[in-house]
Scaffold this motif. Structure first.
Motif, PDB file in Angstrom:
ATOM      1  N   TYR A  58      16.525  -1.702   9.454  1.00 36.43           N
ATOM      2  CA  TYR A  58      16.020  -0.648   9.474  1.00 36.43           C
ATOM      3  C   TYR A  58      14.998  -0.107   8.455  1.00 36.43           C
ATOM      4  O   TYR A  58      14.847  -1.044   7.469  1.00 36.43           O
ATOM      5  N   ASP A  59      14.155   0.854   8.692  1.00 36.56           N
ATOM      6  CA  ASP A  59      13.036   1.200   7.729  1.00 36.56           C
ATOM      7  C   ASP A  59      13.558   1.040   6.220  1.00 36.56           C
ATOM      8  O   ASP A  59      14.491   1.728   6.262  1.00 36.56           O
ATOM      9  N   GLY A  60      12.844   0.403   5.431  1.00 30.69           N
ATOM     10  CA  GLY A  60      13.345   0.348   4.051  1.00 30.69           C
ATOM     11  C   GLY A  60      14.211  -0.705   3.657  1.00 30.69           C
ATOM     12  O   GLY A  60      14.314  -1.345   2.472  1.00 30.69           O
TER      13      GLY A  60
ATOM     14  N   GLN B 110      14.508  -3.221   0.091  1.00 30.98           N
ATOM     15  CA  GLN B 110      15.866  -3.234  -0.539  1.00 30.98           C
ATOM     16  C   GLN B 110      16.289  -4.752  -0.595  1.00 30.98           C
ATOM     17  O   GLN B 110      16.747  -5.073  -1.697  1.00 30.98           O
ATOM     18  N   LEU B 111      16.232  -5.407   0.068  1.00 29.32           N
ATOM     19  CA  LEU B 111      16.664  -6.682   0.173  1.00 29.32           C
ATOM     20  C   LEU B 111      15.725  -7.452  -1.082  1.00 29.32           C
ATOM     21  O   LEU B 111      16.454  -8.342  -1.796  1.00 29.32           O
ATOM     22  N   ALA B 112      14.577  -7.440  -1.024  1.00 30.06           N
ATOM     23  CA  ALA B 112      13.411  -8.198  -1.728  1.00 30.06           C
ATOM     24  C   ALA B 112      14.115  -7.703  -3.195  1.00 30.06           C
ATOM     25  O   ALA B 112      13.934  -8.468  -4.270  1.00 30.06           O
ATOM     26  N   TRP B 113      14.190  -6.475  -3.610  1.00 24.44           N
ATOM     27  CA  TRP B 113      14.284  -6.267  -4.866  1.00 24.44           C
ATOM     28  C   TRP B 113      15.848  -6.294  -5.533  1.00 24.44           C
ATOM     29  O   TRP B 113      16.253  -6.717  -6.608  1.00 24.44           O
TER      30      TRP B 113
ATOM     31  N   ILE C 273       6.300  -4.482  -0.045  1.00 24.70           N
ATOM     32  CA  ILE C 273       6.928  -5.301  -1.014  1.00 24.70           C
ATOM     33  C   ILE C 273       5.736  -5.926  -1.954  1.00 24.70           C
ATOM     34  O   ILE C 273       5.971  -6.042  -3.031  1.00 24.70           O
ATOM     35  N   GLY C 274       4.789  -6.555  -1.245  1.00 26.61           N
ATOM     36  CA  GLY C 274       3.713  -7.283  -1.963  1.00 26.61           C
ATOM     37  C   GLY C 274       3.264  -6.489  -2.907  1.00 26.61           C
ATOM     38  O   GLY C 274       2.748  -6.851  -4.000  1.00 26.61           O
ATOM     39  N   GLY C 275       2.764  -5.223  -2.333  1.00 24.94           N
ATOM     40  CA  GLY C 275       2.068  -4.293  -3.333  1.00 24.94           C
ATOM     41  C   GLY C 275       2.992  -4.048  -4.701  1.00 24.94           C
ATOM     42  O   GLY C 275       2.589  -3.871  -5.616  1.00 24.94           O
ATOM     43  N   GLU C 276       4.405  -3.958  -4.380  1.00 30.33           N
ATOM     44  CA  GLU C 276       5.230  -3.563  -5.557  1.00 30.33           C
ATOM     45  C   GLU C 276       5.547  -4.558  -6.378  1.00 30.33           C
ATOM     46  O   GLU C 276       5.662  -4.409  -7.751  1.00 30.33           O
ATOM     47  N   PHE C 277       5.648  -5.881  -5.715  1.00 31.91           N
ATOM     48  CA  PHE C 277       5.670  -7.144  -6.524  1.00 31.91           C
ATOM     49  C   PHE C 277       4.448  -7.188  -7.704  1.00 31.91           C
ATOM     50  O   PHE C 277       4.446  -7.304  -8.826  1.00 31.91           O
TER      51      PHE C 277
ATOM     52  N   ARG D  99      17.608   4.587   2.042  1.00 31.48           N
ATOM     53  CA  ARG D  99      17.326   3.225   1.915  1.00 31.48           C
ATOM     54  C   ARG D  99      16.316   2.978   1.017  1.00 31.48           C
ATOM     55  O   ARG D  99      15.315   2.299   1.188  1.00 31.48           O
ATOM     56  N   ASP D 100      16.368   3.624  -0.154  1.00 30.12           N
ATOM     57  CA  ASP D 100      15.519   3.399  -1.192  1.00 30.12           C
ATOM     58  C   ASP D 100      15.922   2.591  -2.324  1.00 30.12           C
ATOM     59  O   ASP D 100      17.023   2.162  -2.580  1.00 30.12           O
ATOM     60  N   VAL D 101      14.952   2.302  -3.232  1.00 29.07           N
ATOM     61  CA  VAL D 101      15.496   1.171  -4.145  1.00 29.07           C
ATOM     62  C   VAL D 101      14.235   1.735  -5.598  1.00 29.07           C
ATOM     63  O   VAL D 101      13.141   1.982  -5.159  1.00 29.07           O
TER      64      VAL D 101
END
Lengths: 677, 677, 677
Positions: free
Chosen positions: A333-335, A339-342, A388-392, A667-669
């Protein structure tokens, strides 16, 4: 080596693309850079491309990828291709085929059909590894190596494997009489008068034999990976790392000794996303297996990788989108990818590699989805990966090299998993043995920690150490479920841990057998009895969940018939045959405490056991939210707060956590800091 | 021989205990005496201990057990260890391994991997048997012998077995043309022109072949056990008995001819206790198999042992507590062991041996519970066994050598079981064949007898005799369900039985095929038609239970399309395709009656069929209670009244039964006498 | 050849009857004549009767049957007995046994255990065929031949088969590099450097390999049947026809090329009758397989036989009563045999042969019911067959050689069935792959056509032709579900069909892969995208049915994530992960239209898709009624109106259909004419 931030990565197989598409390397690498992908894994699956004929090497096909990566600052993890032997090698040396049963060769046609210890295989493997590494080690793009891939799939029954097994037994036991006694071979006329009489594993029914055979096979895997790691270690540049990628469920893997042969632990971690990641957890839609089925499974899997070396690690493969067979298409699902990555980062992941860059157009895994699908155009999945790349990138070094905070540590025993696979204590409905018994029991406890709002961890039994005081300082609560295979020393350490002030929680089957997989000839729980304040002569499988009083929830599937010595009853149930039975007990012992959970607790019971043991830092966590913390090398504590549901939620963080009341979307983190004292 | 009372016994394996525990023989024997245990079985599983190397014998290890038993008045049943061949023998003579399919040897590592008819096996078996028996026969403790153990597990496909099969066919049929006709081999081009053309059993699809193959294999088992019994018979002292222990479900066992080679029939009888023994019966929680799932299964199993020789018998193994695999731990509720023991005694058991004295700490059966658990301390189970011992001692000779009273006898046909295993008439939901069809059908009828408050019995078809008048005097009602394989002579005897005044009840498939497993070329039920007063050209599987009118309950799984000649309709149902169909009919015939049950009756229908046939002596039995009777050699009738529920119950016995109104506790049993006329 | 009316027939095996019954030929043939049976099939199963020893022939045993048939005007279809090789041949030439896996021979004992291409088999097959045909071809009773029987059961892995496969690949691809690219063999190190390196099929995991292997095996079956047809074709009299009988589900059958080698297509068509033929359709009670489970399955199966050559055909076997194993006895309800017979005639059946005349008393198929049962007396089933015979005779030539009217044609792709067997897109609950995925998807669409009151047809992809205008004139609507294996040419033809005025409906997976079973490297649906007006990068399995809005019913099991280009949304659903998703779209394109159904529609959704596409000629068909039409060679249109329920129903035919308001009894069928304009 790895850069000082968390690296987003992917496996990249341009060699798989149809030739008619022309060269996509530049296009792909540009798309990667735009998504913040900083590392790729290459080359581990194509021995027949590196060495299309015996002794004929083609080593330069990967050069454009390396050059393009270097140009863009993308690090390359170069794979050794030994898990997929080329057709010419199996034709030339058919004896390298692993035998599934004695004399029955695994037919070639997939990959990993080989007995790694066959000399003909090792000779050719060493040659191709040397050629690849020597040829590319100096390329600036290469940051490290992955040797082999998901080793330990098979338990080869080849003649030479069996002879090596016998030789190892001779070394271990010295003479057959010692073995006869250690394995109880008087039973059913199995006593040996000579080593030559040892039967083949094919017809074995002796648990001690099976455990020895599993240990032997896992050692063979460790030896093989260690041999490759040493070989590559000699050839590499010093700043390059060497690892493999582990599928933790493989039959012939003991992750702790194996990972000790590497520079860094690395695991492949796949999850049934969609409703599988919903919290509160829903009844699983799939059979248990190598794919996690819940948020608890996800954290447990990540903690196992952390536990392998007790330090930060790599995720070498994880869901890009749908995973598995052609019939298992369940894109997140979107998000959920975010969530998995974090979640993985929060447990200490230094790199998160999504498998794989693009869906493959042919072969066994056609429907295992890539970041790009078969159409090779960026879409929803690419966009999530790029987010995710941006957040990392934004988080930088602050989230790298994390060490999770642990309220409650679960002890993992690979040998108990093997032993309870051979003699499962749990049954499926209808009466068939449940070969997942060990993992089912451990997961029940691990999930209870999460559900209680506490911070779990995993410590492999091999890494418990010998110092009970140190254990107490690391883990306020230590949970030991289903530690069926247990040495006296480990059991005594657990008692000393409680005495020294720890809170020891044991689950069913713990301490029941010795390191030879023999049931101990003593009233259970034997060496733990004094600390436990209970004992039992009987145990049983429960056909139906039984509601408990004293705590919440139900006893399920298993119940020890606990008899009180001097413990307190925390929970009991009405037995279908009459009478009330204690099923969770606790006793203050020395400076600490010991709790006995004589059943497989359902979600509510497991949660209430741990809620009673310890208070959560977060007082009022909504049911859909997890909040776990870790500390970075700078000593900063970070909180990772996930809302695993599709509805937004509002959370009040505890004092000291920065940012005030937290509004989490579907589905936020969110990653939060803590004010320094 | 056996003492004149019912003996409580157990299997005793001190040789299995870890050496570190030291010698427990005296301790164990004292505990046994205290529990009233009067017999033990020893030594049958440890050929490799008796003969650790080829020709090297160690025969004295059992001496302390024999001496200690003799000192305490415990009788010893000495086993021959042929079911578990030692490693050195399988290494020296690999050809003794049974072949599961032609050329595929059963790997060594469990027990019973052997083709009993291999000369190398027989040579070594005879030698070890002679040495053991000669060495110990004069010991005063030895009261008898058990030869081998649960024989007939496999259907060996070895070359020599196949050749012996062909030779037997030549003997039976003389020439291939006779065989071609007898087996219908024109079909699908199976006609032989020479004996050498007979195909292997591996690919067989011909029912007649399969039935001949099963008969042949069962005869081989009988020959092997007979050979051992004769051998031991020559060596023993005259007052010692020879038996084996039969698992009645084994593939290659025909209990009647096999038991005729022994001094006494002996069976192993295991039951799913706990809710499985509840009455009224609950839906079973386990798949059907070698473990009984209900009170009716328990009595049926015991009656089959009685039926093997038509006389009292031994129970050589039964539940001490949990039985089966590591995942099937279901210890009996309080009282159930006592109920089981008395139930077996009531059917004629002369000895009840609980398997086994102590749980084993290693090996395949670690979790098959003993009277003592792994902790080797007396507990709840020991106490219940001791209670049984006390009651057996109190009852003394009055309950020994009982012959059950039979209102309704069920005819058992092992050959029909084989044939309906090969061509099952019943289906599982979804359409897979139900290989338990024969046993399912027979159990439905047997349970109906119990549910109607009547006294059941079992008579194997081999023991029907030839005299219809004698049959009438023994059995007021004779039930013949699923007698698919039936000779003309047997069918004619059944008709004569009805004509002579018996009430013959037939179930589905009875009389349908001939002794070659060919469907009879006549309108069913052929030779029974005149007596039945019905016939049918069609039959069908019912997908859903169909409620009947006229009697209670439902027709399930099967319905013959009965067409009335001159019978009365007792029950009929509305067919899903339209129209009302008779399904239970009855006709007065000669001095007797014949009833046709053209379906598998559910509990209520089976009960109402038998309630209509005969009145129970006990007018108002509560649903949880059974009351069965037997007569001892002194001619006294005893009633065994069980309350199978967890709640107490009050019962009014019929006139003549001693003791007045009976108050039964939860899971209670009482033995009552009858006033002599 | 066949007479100019529809022939009722049966298979007749007097050679199977027990000798003790004496000669029944005259009796049987008289009974047949009385029932209107006009043709029998004989002799195809008894090679060992034709040639009891090597080279010893007995050809005259069938003569009384031929003479008796000729006397009564019954035509005889003479079978060649090659599907059941005699014991002497398998003994003499064990190498003819097919290998299930490399080196693992199928054991003899059933039939069809042979690799048809073994020279020893072919030599003996030709000899016996020649002898039989030469001996009987001039007998006036013989109207045609059936060569072999239900060919293509196995995929022989014999050495010579594998070598022929490699040779065919060399022919097709020329060199290994071309193969490497075509099959994507870089993946997992499968690249070949020489043809000798090709791996055996046993361990294969490459979809392209599997598809090639299935094609090869099907071609081998076509070659074998073609060889026999040519051989018999040379020997026969010119007015005699040659066919085989096809079981369409066999692993190694491609019906279109195979049927092109015959004079007439012939299929065996079996159905689960009773509630399986109820309408509205009920949830099936059996697993999917070679037995149809619904009225839609019945018509689909018949249309596939029509489709094989695009012309009228023979039904060589169909239910006489119960079919299948001993546990599957489900005789048809009254009227259902008649309904089946007329349904087949309505699709173009020229002959309807019920299998078989009498139930066999022995052998594997004892419980496959005949027109006469084991009792060999005429009963209910015989009477129903006789009623059909009477109606066929009354209808005469008017119902022979029919060509069905088609509103909506379904495209069938055997290669897609193979490919989706290897990589199934659908899952069973719990996650196992559903190997019936292709047939499940196609059936969902076909059933929707019936449920919408429209007239379905089947066109194999091999027979689509190349002319889009011709296609439009034949089929107003063309449905292409799950056409996974699709060439560019076929996809382009489909687009041209829509452009030319047709209404193209595609289902899930259509156009996704190329003829090498590679996923196409383009955004789906690729070449169809422009006409579709939608595209998708993602797809998923639905775990639960999802209700749609816009149309009726549910999306089930699969959903493409359709992204609109310029199509209209007909139906959409709320995704469990959030958001509304289009799932049925439509776009006006050229002179026609294209509709995309991105899911497996349930009954209601499939019906509403087709109801929206086209109006039924019959305005108010009751739910239990089907009304299908066909045209005879005289140009007359006939309507076949079935009431598939057990209750009578009244129907108003459309204008022009003769006879006025129609009263149909329970399970009734009526044939109506149309007034000529």
């Amino acid at each position: 080596m790895l850069p000082p931030w968390v690296v987003l990565g992917t496996a990249y197989y341009p060699e798989y693309l149809p030739r008619e598409l022309g060269d996509r390397v530049e296009t792909d690498l540009d798309l990667m850079v735009a998504a913040g992908i900083g590392a790729i894994r290459v080359g581990e699956s194509v021995w027949s491309t590196w060495e299309p004929q015996d002794g004929v090497f083609e080593l330069d096909w990967i050069r454009p990828v390396l050059d393009g990566a270097a140009d863009r600052g993308i690090g390359v993890v170069l794979g050794t291709p030994t898990y997929a032997v080329p057709p010419w090698l199996q034709l030339k040396h058919p004896e390298i085929a692993a035998e599934r049963r004695t004399g029955e060769r695994v037919p070639w046609g997939v990959r990993q059909e080989v007995d790694y210890h066959q000399p003909a295989f090792l000779f050719h493997a060493e040659r191709v590894i040397r050629r690849i590494v020597e040829h590319h080690r100096d390329h600036p793009a290469v940051i490290g190596y992955q040797v082999d891939n998901e080793p330990g799939l098979l338990l080869p029954h080849n003649e030479s494997a069996f002879e090596a097994f016998v030789a190892r037994l001779r070394e271990t036991y010295g003479d057959v009489d010692t073995l006869n006694e250690a394995w109880g071979l008087t039973y059913w006329s199995h006593r040996l008068s000579d080593w030559s009489e040892l039967w083949r594993p094919d017809g074995n029914s002796t648990p001690s034999y099976d455990l020895a055979w599993r240990r032997f096979q896992a050692e063979r895997t460790t030896e093989f990976i260690g041999w490759q790691a040493d070989l590559v270690g000699e050839l590499r540049r010093p700043e390059q790392f060497v690892t493999t990628c582990l599928a933790y469920d493989r039959a012939a893997v003991a992750d702790v000794p194996l990972s000790s042969r590497l520079d860094v632990a690395a695991g492949n971690l796949y999850v049934h996303v969609q409703d599988g990641l919903e919290r509160p957890a829903r009844p699983p839609r799939f059979e248990p297996g190598w794919i996690g089925r819940s948020v608890a499974d996800l954290y447990l899997a990540a903690d196992r990788v952390y536990g392998s070396r007790g330090e930060p690690f790599l995720i070498t493969e994880t869901n890009a989108t749908s995973i598995g067979g052609s019939h298992l298409n369940h894109p997140p699902y979107d998000g959920q990818l975010r969530q998995l990555a974090w979640a993985m980062v929060s447990r200490g992941a230094r790199m998160v590699q999504h498998w794989h860059w693009h869906s493959i157009h042919h072969g066994a895994e056609t429907f295992w989805g890539g970041i790009l699908g078969h159409g090779l155009e960026a879409g929803r999945v690419y966009d999530e990966i790029a987010a995710i790349g941006g957040e990392f990138a934004a988080a930088g070094a602050s989230v790298a090299e994390l060490r999770p905070d642990v309220d409650v540590a679960i002890v993992w025993s690979t040998e108990s998993d093997w032993a309870l696979h051979f003699q499962p204590p749990l049954a499926h409905p209808g009466g068939a043995p449940d070969k997942s018994s060990y993992r089912t029991i451990v997961t029940a406890f691990y999930a209870g920690v999460i559900d209680a709002g506490l911070r779990p961890g995993v410590v492999p039994v091999e890494r418990l150490g010998v110092d009970p005081v140190a254990l107490v300082s690391r883990y306020p609560v230590l949970v030991v479920p289903a530690l069926y295979i247990a040495s006296d020393a480990v059991l005594d350490l657990l008692v000393a841990y409680a005495q020294a002030g720890g809170h020891l929680v044991i689950g069913p089957r713990t301490g029941y057998a010795d390191p030879e997989a023999r049931a101990r000839a003593e009233v259970a729980p034997g060496r733990l009895r004094e600390a436990a304040g209970v004992h039992y002569l009987e145990y049983e499988n429960l056909l139906d969940p039984q509601p408990v009083v004293g705590l919440d929830g139900h006893a399920t599937r298993w119940a020890e018939r606990l008899i009180l010595d001097d413990a307190d009853v925390l929970a009991s149930f009405e037995h279908p045959g009459g009478g009330r039975r204690p099923v969770v007990t606790s006793k203050s012992f020395g400076a600490g405490r010991m709790t006995v959970v004589g059943t497989v607790p359902d979600g509510a019971l497991a949660r209430s056991v741990f809620s009673r043991a310890l208070d959560s830092v977060w007082s009022q966590l909504p049911a859909s939210v997890t909040a776990l913390s870790a500390v970075n090398p700078a000593g900063e504590r970070l909180w990772f707060v996930h809302n695993w549901s599709g509805s937004p939620v509002s959370v009040e963080p505890p004092a000291g956590v920065t940012g005030g009341r937290l509004e989490l979307g579907p589905r936020d983190v969110r990653v939060l800091g803590e004010e320094r004292a």
